[in-house]
Design a protein around this motif. Structure first.
Motif: not given
Length: 341
Positions: A2, A4, A20, A227-229, A324-326
């Protein structure tokens, strides 16, 4: 993994910082360093928002997309700052592929009263800044690593989806052609000729009028993160339609993105209606100074017509942009919500 992500507010200049988190480790990737005067701003941002939250031995990776001053200018000072914390430095140095005889010809054109023009001066400045960066990397014994899409990386933090080495060398041949450099003049439309009423009424026609990004800009490195998604993020620097088409023809997936950087500060010369739709991001981000050309109003209007659910943000409107990705993975900054265009 993920991320930032910060797009720093530097006017018409680029610096993107991607922090990361992967496998319980922190990595910081810096894409471009803005103009020479911007290094101080970049370092202050890093020291305020990232450095306090990572270990001293967290690796720094730096990517220079291409050697125009608004992308390469601050990197010498960043190398002095990070020194041997830099684990990877990716950089397609044009001086590695230009024969000395041609460099001498370019230098002569730059010094010539008859043949010196804007293109020659810009190219000569790029070569000089490339030399300065190479010298400082050598001082710290930091290796230059090529950033071509056909090179294998020794990590999975990101991918280079363009340019291929063949595409890069083809474009390099165009913008170092001595006969072309001797031709003065410019096909860039003056800002005073831009009709803002027409920009809104015929936005996509204006965007598609002529996608003629310069060969220098077409050599820009295209960097993709996932990313993680499984959402895709694409950083485009100053690349253009020909570069995007080449990436797809080489088998890379750069469509239906979560995030996309609008190329070349939102210029109409680097994107098309078709590629606005191909990118199809949830968000476009652009680093720009808010002039008539950057970001171009026709580009913003064309995005709204074709992607009504896409949000577009510019640094000239909102300052440094952050995402932020999460949630709950990176420290909260409590910044105000960015205002879209």
């Amino acid at each position: 993994m993920d991320f930032s992500i910060d797009m720093l507010s530097l006017g018409n200049a680029d610096c993107n910082i991607i922090w990361t988190k992967a496998e319980n480790a922190d990595f910081v990737t810096i894409i471009d360093g803005g103009n020479p005067k911007d290094a101080k701003t970049i370092i202050e941002h890093y020291e305020s928002y990232i450095k306090p939250h990572i270990s001293d031995d967290s690796p720094i990776l730096i990517i220079n997309t291409h050697p125009h001053s608004d992308h390469i200018g601050g990197l010498v000072d960043l190398v002095h700052y990070f020194k041997n914390k830099i684990a990877r430095f990716y950089y397609n140095d044009p001086t590695d592929y230009i024969e000395e005889a041609k460099r001498i010809e370019i230098k002569s054109l730059n010094e010539s009263f008859l043949y010196s023009n804007q293109r020659v001066k810009k190219l000569f400045a790029s070569l000089r800044q490339s030399d300065d960066l190479s010298d400082i990397l050598a001082q710290y014994k930091i290796s230059k690593l090529e950033a071509f899409s056909d090179n294998n990386l020794d990590h999975n933090l990101f991918d280079f989806v363009g340019p291929s080495k063949a595409f890069y060398l083809e474009q390099l041949g165009y913008f170092t052609n001595i006969d072309n450099l001797r031709t003065s003049g410019s096909n860039i439309q003056p800002e005073s000729d831009i009709n803002e009423v027409q920009e809104g009424l015929n936005s996509c026609d204006i965007v598609d009028e002529k996608n003629d990004a310069s060969a220098e800009n077409l050599t820009s490195v295209l960097t993709k993160f996932i990313d993680s998604s499984n959402r895709k993020y694409l950083f485009t620097a100053d690349a253009g339609v020909d570069a995007f088409e080449a990436a797809v023809s080489n088998g890379y997936d750069i469509k239906d993105l979560h995030f996309c950087q609008l190329p070349h500060h939102g210029s109409r010369r680097n994107v098309s209606t078709n590629w606005i739709s191909n990118f199809n991001p949830k968000r476009f981000w652009v680093s720009a100074n808010g002039s008539k050309k950057h970001p171009r109003k026709a580009v913003i209007s064309c995005i709204k017509k074709n992607l009504p659910d896409c949000k577009t943000y510019s640094t000239h409107k909102t300052g440094t942009i952050h995402i932020n990705s999460k949630s709950n993975v990176f420290p909260e900054r409590n910044w105000s919500t960015a205002e879209e265009l």
